[in-house]
Design a protein around this motif. Structure first.
Motif, short mmCIF file in Angstrom:
data_model
loop_
_atom_site.label_atom_id
_atom_site.label_comp_id
_atom_site.label_asym_id
_atom_site.label_seq_id
_atom_site.Cartn_x
_atom_site.Cartn_y
_atom_site.Cartn_z
N GLY A 226 -11.20 0.15 -8.25
CA GLY A 226 -10.54 0.81 -7.25
C GLY A 226 -10.33 2.09 -7.51
O GLY A 226 -9.22 2.65 -6.95
N ASN B 62 -7.53 -4.17 0.36
CA ASN B 62 -8.64 -3.53 0.11
C ASN B 62 -8.30 -2.48 1.17
O ASN B 62 -8.47 -0.62 1.03
CB ASN B 62 -9.53 -4.09 0.53
N ASN C 156 -0.05 5.15 -3.92
CA ASN C 156 -1.79 4.57 -4.22
C ASN C 156 -1.58 5.31 -5.34
O ASN C 156 -0.57 5.26 -6.22
CB ASN C 156 -2.18 5.32 -3.48
N GLY D 278 0.59 -1.00 -0.04
CA GLY D 278 0.44 -0.34 -0.04
C GLY D 278 0.88 1.48 0.41
O GLY D 278 0.17 2.49 0.53
N LEU E 38 -9.10 -8.71 2.23
CA LEU E 38 -9.10 -7.38 3.22
C LEU E 38 -8.12 -6.65 3.21
O LEU E 38 -8.31 -5.86 3.22
CB LEU E 38 -10.21 -8.39 4.33
N ARG F 114 -5.55 0.21 0.54
CA ARG F 114 -5.68 1.06 0.02
C ARG F 114 -6.38 2.51 0.35
O ARG F 114 -6.30 3.58 -0.15
CB ARG F 114 -5.82 0.15 -1.39
N SER F 115 -7.52 1.48 0.91
CA SER F 115 -8.72 2.85 1.43
C SER F 115 -7.71 4.01 2.79
O SER F 115 -8.14 4.11 2.73
CB SER F 115 -9.68 1.69 2.37
N PRO G 52 -5.56 -4.52 -8.28
CA PRO G 52 -6.52 -4.23 -7.62
C PRO G 52 -6.02 -5.15 -5.97
O PRO G 52 -5.68 -6.21 -6.47
CB PRO G 52 -7.75 -5.42 -8.46
N PRO G 53 -6.29 -4.74 -5.41
CA PRO G 53 -6.11 -5.17 -4.23
C PRO G 53 -6.61 -7.01 -3.76
O PRO G 53 -7.78 -6.66 -3.82
CB PRO G 53 -6.68 -4.20 -2.64
N LYS G 54 -6.13 -7.57 -3.34
CA LYS G 54 -6.56 -8.95 -3.53
C LYS G 54 -6.84 -9.21 -1.57
O LYS G 54 -5.61 -8.96 -0.34
CB LYS G 54 -4.66 -9.96 -3.26
#
Length: 230
Positions: free
Chosen positions: A101, A215, A76, A73, A212, A218-219, A208-210
């Protein structure tokens, strides 16, 4: 010969959900001592599992192998755009290959703001679609003269106009184009996208993030101290 004589054993291995992690039948299990040979077997019999098998191979064989297979991460999409802009020039299109995303339009807007390009006259962001081609063409011609940024989003939705975009990029004159001009493009991977732009431009994408964890990372990387304070 082994495959024929011990077909039930090999079929059981073949039908496993994760065959790259299972022991091979018969004396083939000796190949486990040489992971690359195991990789060759997977490539021959279950090529659909090669991505995972190669990731496992890298983790096992290279010191700190997870550094090469897991996204932490740190970068970005905004940072990717920022680094790519530093390598760009007025004759080199910047092409972002869209993935799940990635909100590339908002990130280019942020970069334009950071570079003082958002006073309404020197940055234009257009989502391509039916009838938008001529508008985009006129905008690019003006931007090349006056040193503006033009961002054309969703180029895959304007397949019929892509040959014209190819000509425009091919004919940008390094001697006359304004040094501040930049052409930003975004599109899903498409066979209609001009090959010359792919070859000559700066290409960017984010996988794309793999899972949970990826993700969430990234958020969280999108959240700034300023945003929290506001």
């Amino acid at each position: 010969t082994d495959l024929q004589e011990a077909s039930p054993r090999f079929r059981e291995w073949y039908n496993h959900a994760t065959p790259e992690s299972e022991k091979l039948p018969l004396d083939w299990r000796e190949l486990e001592r040489t992971p690359f040979l195991k990789l060759l077997v997977v490539r021959c019999l279950r090529p659909d599992r090669m991505t995972t098998a190669i990731e496992n191979f890298i983790v096992e064989m290279m010191p700190g192998g997870t550094r090469f297979t897991e996204c932490d991460g740190e970068l970005n999409s905004f940072q990717v755009l920022e680094l790519s802009y530093a390598d760009s020039g007025p004759t080199v299109p910047l092409y972002f290959i869209l993935s799940a995303g990635a909100n590339v339009g908002a990130d280019i807007d942020r970069l334009a703001q950071k570079m003082d390009m958002v006073d309404g006259t020197n940055y234009h962001n257009v989502s391509l679609g039916q009838g938008q081609g001529p508008k985009a063409e006129a905008m690019i011609e003006k931007a090349m003269e006056e040193g503006m940024w033009v961002c054309l989003q969703n180029c895959h939705l304007a397949e019929s106009w892509m040959p014209k975009l190819d000509v425009i990029c091919e004919t940008i004159d390094a001697e006359t184009v304004h040094p501040d001009f930049r052409l930003w493009l975004s599109a899903m991977a498409s066979p209609a996208f001009p090959v010359a732009i792919l070859q000559n431009g700066i290409k960017m994408t984010l996988e794309p993030p793999k899972g949970l964890k990826a993700n969430l990372i990234r958020s969280y990387t999108r959240v700034t101290d300023e945003y929290v304070e506001e």
